[in-house]
Design a protein around this motif. Structure first.
Motif, PDB file in Angstrom:
ATOM      1  N   ILE A 225       3.251  -8.271  -7.256  1.00 55.53           N
ATOM      2  CA  ILE A 225       2.734  -6.893  -7.244  1.00 55.53           C
ATOM      3  C   ILE A 225       3.860  -5.909  -6.960  1.00 55.53           C
ATOM      4  CG2 ILE A 225       1.232  -5.284  -5.999  1.00 55.53           C
ATOM      5  CD1 ILE A 225      -0.722  -7.655  -5.628  1.00 55.53           C
ATOM      6  N   SER A 226       4.716  -6.269  -6.022  1.00 51.62           N
ATOM      7  CA  SER A 226       5.850  -5.400  -5.695  1.00 51.62           C
ATOM      8  C   SER A 226       6.753  -5.203  -6.914  1.00 51.62           C
ATOM      9  CB  SER A 226       6.653  -6.007  -4.537  1.00 51.62           C
ATOM     10  OG  SER A 226       7.700  -5.137  -4.160  1.00 51.62           O
ATOM     11  N   GLU A 227       6.991  -6.267  -7.661  1.00 53.89           N
ATOM     12  CA  GLU A 227       7.801  -6.159  -8.882  1.00 53.89           C
ATOM     13  C   GLU A 227       7.160  -5.190  -9.878  1.00 53.89           C
ATOM     14  OE1 GLU A 227       8.370 -10.043 -10.482  1.00 53.89           O
ATOM     15  OE2 GLU A 227       9.749 -10.677  -8.900  1.00 53.89           O
ATOM     16  N   SER A 228       5.838  -5.265 -10.004  1.00 54.44           N
ATOM     17  CA  SER A 228       5.134  -4.388 -10.943  1.00 54.44           C
ATOM     18  C   SER A 228       5.217  -2.927 -10.506  1.00 54.44           C
ATOM     19  CB  SER A 228       3.669  -4.820 -11.070  1.00 54.44           C
ATOM     20  OG  SER A 228       3.571  -6.101 -11.648  1.00 54.44           O
ATOM     21  N   ILE A 229       5.125  -2.691  -9.208  1.00 56.85           N
ATOM     22  CA  ILE A 229       5.231  -1.317  -8.699  1.00 56.85           C
ATOM     23  C   ILE A 229       6.626  -0.764  -8.961  1.00 56.85           C
ATOM     24  CG2 ILE A 229       5.231   0.099  -6.607  1.00 56.85           C
ATOM     25  CD1 ILE A 229       3.010  -1.747  -5.526  1.00 56.85           C
ATOM     26  N   ILE A 230       7.630  -1.578  -8.725  1.00 50.67           N
ATOM     27  CA  ILE A 230       9.005  -1.139  -8.969  1.00 50.67           C
ATOM     28  C   ILE A 230       9.224  -0.887 -10.464  1.00 50.67           C
ATOM     29  CG2 ILE A 230      11.430  -1.880  -8.889  1.00 50.67           C
ATOM     30  CD1 ILE A 230      10.724  -3.326  -6.250  1.00 50.67           C
ATOM     31  N   TYR A 231       8.646  -1.745 -11.290  1.00 55.32           N
ATOM     32  CA  TYR A 231       8.737  -1.536 -12.742  1.00 55.32           C
ATOM     33  C   TYR A 231       8.185  -0.171 -13.125  1.00 55.32           C
ATOM     34  CZ  TYR A 231       6.927  -1.666 -17.520  1.00 55.32           C
ATOM     35  OH  TYR A 231       6.594  -1.338 -18.815  1.00 55.32           O
ATOM     36  N   TYR A 232       7.037   0.174 -12.545  1.00 53.03           N
ATOM     37  CA  TYR A 232       6.420   1.473 -12.858  1.00 53.03           C
ATOM     38  C   TYR A 232       7.271   2.625 -12.349  1.00 53.03           C
ATOM     39  CZ  TYR A 232       3.566   5.530 -11.697  1.00 53.03           C
ATOM     40  OH  TYR A 232       3.116   6.807 -11.498  1.00 53.03           O
ATOM     41  N   ILE A 233       7.720   2.516 -11.102  1.00 50.72           N
ATOM     42  CA  ILE A 233       8.447   3.631 -10.490  1.00 50.72           C
ATOM     43  C   ILE A 233       9.854   3.762 -11.049  1.00 50.72           C
ATOM     44  CG2 ILE A 233       9.340   4.578  -8.325  1.00 50.72           C
ATOM     45  CD1 ILE A 233       7.060   3.140  -6.876  1.00 50.72           C
ATOM     46  N   ASP A 234      10.520   2.636 -11.155  1.00 48.41           N
ATOM     47  CA  ASP A 234      11.956   2.672 -11.464  1.00 48.41           C
ATOM     48  C   ASP A 234      12.298   2.032 -12.805  1.00 48.41           C
ATOM     49  OD1 ASP A 234      14.324   3.677 -10.420  1.00 48.41           O
ATOM     50  OD2 ASP A 234      14.975   1.718  -9.676  1.00 48.41           O
ATOM     51  N   ALA A 235      11.275   1.625 -13.542  1.00 50.38           N
ATOM     52  CA  ALA A 235      11.465   1.041 -14.874  1.00 50.38           C
ATOM     53  C   ALA A 235      12.394  -0.169 -14.839  1.00 50.38           C
ATOM     54  CB  ALA A 235      11.975   2.084 -15.857  1.00 50.38           C
ATOM     55  N   LYS A 236      12.261  -0.980 -13.784  1.00 54.84           N
ATOM     56  CA  LYS A 236      13.068  -2.189 -13.662  1.00 54.84           C
ATOM     57  C   LYS A 236      12.158  -3.407 -13.636  1.00 54.84           C
ATOM     58  CE  LYS A 236      16.888  -0.125 -11.066  1.00 54.84           C
ATOM     59  NZ  LYS A 236      17.642  -0.137  -9.798  1.00 54.84           N
ATOM     60  N   VAL A 237      12.494  -4.400 -14.412  1.00 54.31           N
ATOM     61  CA  VAL A 237      11.755  -5.653 -14.395  1.00 54.31           C
ATOM     62  C   VAL A 237      12.611  -6.662 -13.652  1.00 54.31           C
ATOM     63  CG1 VAL A 237      10.594  -7.420 -15.770  1.00 54.31           C
ATOM     64  CG2 VAL A 237      10.723  -5.057 -16.614  1.00 54.31           C
TER      65      VAL A 237
ATOM     66  N   VAL B 192       0.841  -1.206   0.000  1.00 53.77           N
ATOM     67  CA  VAL B 192       0.000   0.000   0.000  1.00 53.77           C
ATOM     68  C   VAL B 192       0.871   1.249   0.000  1.00 53.77           C
ATOM     69  CG1 VAL B 192      -1.650   1.359   1.339  1.00 53.77           C
ATOM     70  CG2 VAL B 192      -1.994  -1.113   1.078  1.00 53.77           C
ATOM     71  N   SER B 193       1.898   1.255   0.855  1.00 53.34           N
ATOM     72  CA  SER B 193       2.811   2.404   0.920  1.00 53.34           C
ATOM     73  C   SER B 193       3.546   2.585  -0.405  1.00 53.34           C
ATOM     74  CB  SER B 193       3.823   2.200   2.058  1.00 53.34           C
ATOM     75  OG  SER B 193       4.770   3.248   2.079  1.00 53.34           O
ATOM     76  N   ALA B 194       4.006   1.486  -0.978  1.00 55.00           N
ATOM     77  CA  ALA B 194       4.722   1.563  -2.251  1.00 55.00           C
ATOM     78  C   ALA B 194       3.813   2.083  -3.365  1.00 55.00           C
ATOM     79  CB  ALA B 194       5.266   0.179  -2.619  1.00 55.00           C
ATOM     80  N   TYR B 195       2.570   1.615  -3.363  1.00 52.64           N
ATOM     81  CA  TYR B 195       1.631   1.978  -4.427  1.00 52.64           C
ATOM     82  C   TYR B 195       1.163   3.427  -4.307  1.00 52.64           C
ATOM     83  CZ  TYR B 195      -2.526   1.751  -7.425  1.00 52.64           C
ATOM     84  OH  TYR B 195      -3.468   1.994  -8.397  1.00 52.64           O
ATOM     85  N   THR B 196       0.775   3.817  -3.102  1.00 53.90           N
ATOM     86  CA  THR B 196       0.190   5.167  -2.933  1.00 53.90           C
ATOM     87  C   THR B 196       1.240   6.268  -2.867  1.00 53.90           C
ATOM     88  OG1 THR B 196       0.125   4.878  -0.520  1.00 53.90           O
ATOM     89  CG2 THR B 196      -1.847   4.251  -1.771  1.00 53.90           C
ATOM     90  N   ASP B 197       2.421   5.956  -2.322  1.00 52.99           N
ATOM     91  CA  ASP B 197       3.459   6.981  -2.132  1.00 52.99           C
ATOM     92  C   ASP B 197       4.637   6.820  -3.076  1.00 52.99           C
ATOM     93  OD1 ASP B 197       1.930   7.909   0.034  1.00 52.99           O
ATOM     94  OD2 ASP B 197       2.962   6.574   1.436  1.00 52.99           O
ATOM     95  N   GLU B 198       4.544   5.841  -3.993  1.00 50.08           N
ATOM     96  CA  GLU B 198       5.665   5.529  -4.894  1.00 50.08           C
ATOM     97  C   GLU B 198       6.946   5.326  -4.084  1.00 50.08           C
ATOM     98  OE1 GLU B 198       5.911   8.280  -8.124  1.00 50.08           O
ATOM     99  OE2 GLU B 198       3.938   7.748  -8.899  1.00 50.08           O
ATOM    100  N   ASN B 199       6.831   4.466  -3.074  1.00 49.88           N
ATOM    101  CA  ASN B 199       7.904   4.226  -2.118  1.00 49.88           C
ATOM    102  C   ASN B 199       8.660   2.953  -2.505  1.00 49.88           C
ATOM    103  OD1 ASN B 199       9.491   3.602   0.120  1.00 49.88           O
ATOM    104  ND2 ASN B 199       7.969   4.323   1.588  1.00 49.88           N
ATOM    105  N   LEU B 200       9.804   3.120  -3.146  1.00 53.43           N
ATOM    106  CA  LEU B 200      10.590   1.975  -3.597  1.00 53.43           C
ATOM    107  C   LEU B 200      11.115   1.145  -2.433  1.00 53.43           C
ATOM    108  CD1 LEU B 200      12.716   3.379  -6.555  1.00 53.43           C
ATOM    109  CD2 LEU B 200      11.047   1.532  -6.668  1.00 53.43           C
ATOM    110  N   LYS B 201      11.497   1.820  -1.362  1.00 53.92           N
ATOM    111  CA  LYS B 201      12.030   1.116  -0.192  1.00 53.92           C
ATOM    112  C   LYS B 201      10.986   0.161   0.378  1.00 53.92           C
ATOM    113  CE  LYS B 201      14.349   1.894   4.235  1.00 53.92           C
ATOM    114  NZ  LYS B 201      14.833   2.927   5.197  1.00 53.92           N
TER     115      LYS B 201
END
Length: 220
Positions: free
Chosen positions: A201-213, A135-144
């Protein structure tokens, strides 16, 4: 027609709604199974329709977003990530639905020592913590926060890996509980699967934020 930024916000909001609903479903499924609450299990089963409806809406609205706005760069990555996130959330909803049905099928309260020895509570607390990170990663774009999920998934896997040996030993000591132990094995596997889906889901969020697969990172 509303602009692309407004539409993206609307999509993000419905994605967050789906995430929160699935988190609630898993929590209620865990409670229903461990304390044998069939009313709560029935509630989880009924809410599956809401998850399916949201799944279809997110898929339809995201497809329309891509078709109408022809997004590029970050906007396109967001749309693609949301489709993957939604797919995994719908599958999490399916796991919660199955657990609720298993609760009704078992039709008895689990022995307290079984819950303790199989580390049900530790597994759920870890899953709940993973949900909060998501939730934190998705709503706040929190990579950590997104990256914390991977380490916690290993805890889930370790608990699940130990389950079979524990059950094999305990069934010999308490053969009258064999049905409970066998059902517990099935449900523990469901929780382990939820952990895998949260990792996706975490991988997908990181892909969106940091363009990493990340799933291809280890192949290089």
């Amino acid at each position: 027609m509303i602009n692309i930024e407004e539409q993206r916000v609307a999509l993000s909001d419905i994605g967050e709604e789906m995430l929160n609903l699935c988190q609630s479903q898993v929590q209620h499924a865990f409670e229903a199974f461990t304390i044998f609450d069939t009313d709560l299990a029935e509630e989880v089963i009924l809410k599956e329709n809401r998850i399916n409806a949201l799944d279809l809406k997110i898929e339809r609205d995201t497809d329309n977003f891509i078709a109408l706005y022809n997004p590029v760069a970050t906007d396109l990555r967001f749309a693609l990530a949301l489709l993957k996130i939604n797919y995994n959330l719908e599958r999490i909803g399916d796991q919660a639905y199955d657990i609720a049905n298993h609760t009704i099928d078992l039709n008895q309260k689990l022995a307290p020592e079984l819950i303790e020895k199989l580390q049900f509570k530790t597994m759920f607390k870890t899953l709940d913590s993973m949900f909060k990170d998501i939730v934190s990663a998705y709503t706040d774009e929190n990579l950590k926060a997104a990256r914390k999920v991977f380490k916690k998934d290993k805890v889930i896997n370790e608990i699940n890996n130990n389950t079979f040996n524990i059950v094999a030993e305990e069934v010999v000591k308490n053969p009258e509980l064999i049905r409970q132990y066998l059902m517990a094995l099935v449900v523990m596997k469901k929780f382990e699967k939820i952990g895998d889906l949260l990792k996706n889901i975490s991988e997908s969020i990181i892909y969106y934020i940091d363009a990493k697969v990340l799933k291809h990172k280890g192949k290089k």
